[in-house]
Design a protein around this motif. Sequence first.
Motif: not given
Length: 101
Positions: A18-37, A43-47, A59-61
């Motif tokens: 599944g794809l988490i698009h950058v627009s579906q990251l929580p505010p303040g999180m970017d692709l360099k976040a350690p949670e995305l290593a 844990q997220g949701f199917v959008r 989505t992680l929002r």
Amino acid sequence: MRKADFGVFVELEPGLDGLIHVSQLPPGMDLKAPELAVGETIQGFVREVDTASRRIALTLRQLPDRDPWQRIEMRYQEGQTVQGTVEKVADFGSSSSSSPA
């Protein structure tokens, strides 16, 4: 996980990503976040599921836990003043988020 410029592919099960698009990251999180290593469990949701294109959007929002239109008349009344933030402007108008003033 596999990163791309536009998001992160997450293996849901072998052979199914599944794809988490950058627009579906929580505010303040970017692709360099350690949670995305690579190797991390998230844990997220199917959008959206698009079976024709064989794509799953994630989505992680935070998603609302209830229908925002339930009991709307108790929160907003005709003629009430509200404050809001303009989120998008288009030829036909604009959209905003609001809350009672």
